[in-house]
Design a protein around this motif. Structure first.
Motif, PDB file in Angstrom:
ATOM      1  N   ARG A   1       0.840  -1.206   0.000  1.00  0.00           N
ATOM      2  CA  ARG A   1       0.000   0.000   0.000  1.00  0.00           C
ATOM      3  C   ARG A   1       0.871   1.250   0.000  1.00  0.00           C
ATOM      4  N   PHE A   2       1.962   1.235   0.793  1.00  0.00           N
ATOM      5  CA  PHE A   2       2.867   2.381   0.807  1.00  0.00           C
ATOM      6  C   PHE A   2       3.487   2.612  -0.562  1.00  0.00           C
ATOM      7  N   VAL A   3       3.927   1.531  -1.197  1.00  0.00           N
ATOM      8  CA  VAL A   3       4.544   1.676  -2.515  1.00  0.00           C
ATOM      9  C   VAL A   3       3.527   2.235  -3.512  1.00  0.00           C
ATOM     10  N   ALA A   4       2.322   1.679  -3.516  1.00  0.00           N
ATOM     11  CA  ALA A   4       1.289   2.161  -4.434  1.00  0.00           C
ATOM     12  C   ALA A   4       0.949   3.622  -4.154  1.00  0.00           C
ATOM     13  N   HIS A   5       0.908   3.974  -2.871  1.00  0.00           N
ATOM     14  CA  HIS A   5       0.614   5.355  -2.484  1.00  0.00           C
ATOM     15  C   HIS A   5       1.678   6.304  -3.035  1.00  0.00           C
ATOM     16  N   ARG A   6       2.946   5.975  -2.838  1.00  0.00           N
ATOM     17  CA  ARG A   6       4.007   6.864  -3.302  1.00  0.00           C
ATOM     18  C   ARG A   6       4.100   6.880  -4.825  1.00  0.00           C
ATOM     19  N   GLU A   7       3.842   5.751  -5.459  1.00  0.00           N
ATOM     20  CA  GLU A   7       3.843   5.731  -6.918  1.00  0.00           C
ATOM     21  C   GLU A   7       2.704   6.569  -7.477  1.00  0.00           C
ATOM     22  N   SER A   8       1.565   6.591  -6.777  1.00  0.00           N
ATOM     23  CA  SER A   8       0.444   7.420  -7.231  1.00  0.00           C
ATOM     24  C   SER A   8       0.773   8.907  -7.171  1.00  0.00           C
ATOM     25  N   LEU A   9       1.775   9.261  -6.353  1.00  0.00           N
ATOM     26  CA  LEU A   9       2.215  10.649  -6.235  1.00  0.00           C
ATOM     27  C   LEU A   9       3.338  10.978  -7.216  1.00  0.00           C
ATOM     28  N   GLY A  10       3.673  10.018  -8.081  1.00  0.00           N
ATOM     29  CA  GLY A  10       4.669  10.259  -9.112  1.00  0.00           C
ATOM     30  C   GLY A  10       6.077   9.839  -8.756  1.00  0.00           C
ATOM     31  N   MET A  11       6.240   9.069  -7.671  1.00  0.00           N
ATOM     32  CA  MET A  11       7.567   8.632  -7.254  1.00  0.00           C
ATOM     33  C   MET A  11       7.840   7.220  -7.755  1.00  0.00           C
ATOM     34  N   GLU A  12       9.106   6.950  -8.031  1.00  0.00           N
ATOM     35  CA  GLU A  12       9.562   5.585  -8.263  1.00  0.00           C
ATOM     36  C   GLU A  12      10.105   5.070  -6.933  1.00  0.00           C
ATOM     37  N   VAL A  13       9.605   3.918  -6.473  1.00  0.00           N
ATOM     38  CA  VAL A  13       9.959   3.401  -5.154  1.00  0.00           C
ATOM     39  C   VAL A  13      10.726   2.087  -5.316  1.00  0.00           C
ATOM     40  N   LEU A  14      11.912   2.032  -4.735  1.00  0.00           N
ATOM     41  CA  LEU A  14      12.739   0.835  -4.758  1.00  0.00           C
ATOM     42  C   LEU A  14      12.773   0.224  -3.360  1.00  0.00           C
ATOM     43  N   PRO A  15      12.760  -1.107  -3.248  1.00  0.00           N
ATOM     44  CA  PRO A  15      12.864  -1.729  -1.923  1.00  0.00           C
ATOM     45  C   PRO A  15      14.259  -1.570  -1.355  1.00  0.00           C
ATOM     46  N   HIS A  16      14.333  -1.337  -0.056  1.00  0.00           N
ATOM     47  CA  HIS A  16      15.640  -1.182   0.583  1.00  0.00           C
ATOM     48  C   HIS A  16      16.432  -2.475   0.538  1.00  0.00           C
ATOM     49  N   SER A  17      15.756  -3.596   0.726  1.00  0.00           N
ATOM     50  CA  SER A  17      16.438  -4.884   0.704  1.00  0.00           C
ATOM     51  C   SER A  17      16.552  -5.379  -0.733  1.00  0.00           C
ATOM     52  N   GLY A  18      17.463  -6.319  -0.943  1.00  0.00           N
ATOM     53  CA  GLY A  18      17.611  -6.917  -2.268  1.00  0.00           C
ATOM     54  C   GLY A  18      18.909  -6.571  -2.961  1.00  0.00           C
ATOM     55  N   GLY A  19      19.564  -5.466  -2.544  1.00  0.00           N
ATOM     56  CA  GLY A  19      20.892  -5.160  -3.051  1.00  0.00           C
ATOM     57  C   GLY A  19      20.949  -4.486  -4.406  1.00  0.00           C
ATOM     58  N   GLU A  20      19.824  -4.237  -5.057  1.00  0.00           N
ATOM     59  CA  GLU A  20      19.833  -3.646  -6.388  1.00  0.00           C
ATOM     60  C   GLU A  20      19.549  -2.146  -6.375  1.00  0.00           C
ATOM     61  N   ALA A  21      19.166  -1.599  -5.223  1.00  0.00           N
ATOM     62  CA  ALA A  21      18.742  -0.204  -5.179  1.00  0.00           C
ATOM     63  C   ALA A  21      19.873   0.739  -5.581  1.00  0.00           C
ATOM     64  N   PHE A  22      21.087   0.498  -5.073  1.00  0.00           N
ATOM     65  CA  PHE A  22      22.182   1.439  -5.327  1.00  0.00           C
ATOM     66  C   PHE A  22      22.433   1.600  -6.818  1.00  0.00           C
ATOM     67  N   GLY A  23      22.519   0.491  -7.551  1.00  0.00           N
ATOM     68  CA  GLY A  23      22.783   0.566  -8.984  1.00  0.00           C
ATOM     69  C   GLY A  23      21.697   1.318  -9.726  1.00  0.00           C
ATOM     70  N   THR A  24      20.434   1.084  -9.344  1.00  0.00           N
ATOM     71  CA  THR A  24      19.327   1.787 -10.003  1.00  0.00           C
ATOM     72  C   THR A  24      19.377   3.275  -9.697  1.00  0.00           C
ATOM     73  N   LEU A  25      19.647   3.622  -8.436  1.00  0.00           N
ATOM     74  CA  LEU A  25      19.745   5.028  -8.064  1.00  0.00           C
ATOM     75  C   LEU A  25      20.868   5.712  -8.847  1.00  0.00           C
ATOM     76  N   ALA A  26      22.006   5.035  -8.979  1.00  0.00           N
ATOM     77  CA  ALA A  26      23.131   5.620  -9.721  1.00  0.00           C
ATOM     78  C   ALA A  26      22.757   5.864 -11.182  1.00  0.00           C
ATOM     79  N   ARG A  27      22.047   4.918 -11.786  1.00  0.00           N
ATOM     80  CA  ARG A  27      21.636   5.110 -13.191  1.00  0.00           C
ATOM     81  C   ARG A  27      20.679   6.284 -13.320  1.00  0.00           C
ATOM     82  N   ARG A  28      19.746   6.416 -12.383  1.00  0.00           N
ATOM     83  CA  ARG A  28      18.806   7.546 -12.443  1.00  0.00           C
ATOM     84  C   ARG A  28      19.555   8.874 -12.324  1.00  0.00           C
TER      85      ARG A  28
END
Length: 311
Positions: free
Chosen positions: A154-181
């Motif tokens: 629900r939190f992710v859907a809420h923030r996405e509805s406000l125009g944000m891209e939301v990445l999960p903190h866990s999983g180890g892929e967030a840093f690479g995606t943030l760097a590309r953005r």
């Protein structure tokens, strides 16, 4: 309460608050805050312990008054966040007043990546919604995984509805995606005063040792993005106040790790100044300092890993 029931009740509360008039939602938030404050649960007691570091000369009465104001600020955040999906873009923009707005606008116009680093002050969700409705730049953030999973979704859907891209903190892929953005000129917003990993950077914070995430400084070094601290606070009006600080620069000398530590310490110092100016709006109901985290681990060990603190 099991996770499925908790998720159901959470969803019902979210929907109900959206249907309330704003004055009624604000009044409800104050009532819930005062009830929680009077019960003096773990979160309220931890909030007071944290505030005792921020306002070291405060006596018991002042700390109690600050924690009550803090709980009201915290519930204001929740009531506003629940209602954000039904606010128009114009209402969102009218709900935020930014000092040093030109600093942010110039950064956006430069097409350089921007890292906004914030402490847990006031309403960072409303600030994010303000950014997405004000600028035509992509905003990416990271969210801690919550339980039950339905609440996190629900939190992710809420923030996405406000125009944000939301990445999960866990999983180890967030840093690479943030760097590309960031390399593409995007904007990243990170709440960065509490480390959620095992690799945080040790800093001095209000005179004691704490660990804070090294991600903002590392991203700035990797991508050349601007690292801009930001402050949020409430006053007596319905408007969220915000200030964009001058950038934290990458030091000219030192190893990458040394530069990262220096930048993270500067962020900690900037955060401390902001929190000291608005202690009642710092929503830190969890242990933060290393001494408190160690004490929690000792209690867990003594309890055999059971009880409410082990969850």
């Amino acid at each position: 309460m099991n996770e499925r029931l908790a998720g159901t009740l959470y969803g019902l509360g979210w929907s109900a608050v959206q249907r309330l008039p704003e004055p009624a939602a604000a009044a409800l938030g104050r009532r819930i805050a005062d009830t929680a404050w009077r019960r003096r649960g773990t979160g309220v007691r931890q909030l007071e312990a944290n505030l005792a570091r921020v306002v070291p000369d405060a006596g018991p009465d002042r700390l109690r008054a600050l924690s009550r104001a803090g709980m009201r600020s915290y519930l204001r955040y929740w009531m506003e966040s629940f209602r954000l999906p039904v606010w128009s873009p114009a209402r969102i923009r009218a709900g935020v007043a930014v000092e040093n707005f030109r600093t942010l606008a110039d950064a956006v116009e430069s097409d350089r990546g921007i890292i906004l680093a914030l402490p847990h002050l006031a309403n960072w969700d409303l600030a994010g919604a303000f950014l997405t409705t004000t600028f035509s730049v992509r905003l990416t953030t990271v969210a801690e995984r919550l339980k039950p999973e339905s609440v996190y979704d629900r939190f992710v859907a809420h923030r996405e509805s406000l125009g944000m891209e939301v990445l999960p903190h866990s999983g180890g892929e967030a840093f690479g995606t943030l760097a590309r953005r960031l390399r593409k000129g995007g904007m990243v917003a990170l709440v960065a005063d509490r480390d959620l990993s095992a690799s945080g950077v040790e800093v001095k914070f209000f005179g004691e040792t704490a660990r804070m995430p090294g991600g903002p400084a590392l991203l700035a070094q990797h991508t050349g993005a601007l690292l801009l601290p930001a402050t949020l606070w409430y006053d007596e009006t319905p408007v969220l106040r915000a200030r964009v600080e001058p950038p934290v620069e990458v030091p000219a000398a030192g190893t990458r790790a040394e530069r990262g530590r220096a930048m993270t310490q500067e962020l900690a110092d900037r955060f401390a100044a902001s929190i000291a100016a608005h202690p009642q709006d710092w929503h830190m109901l969890q242990p933060l300092w290393s001494a408190d985290l160690a004490a929690r681990e000792r209690r867990r060990a003594a309890a055999g890993g059971t009880g409410p603190e082990a969850r």
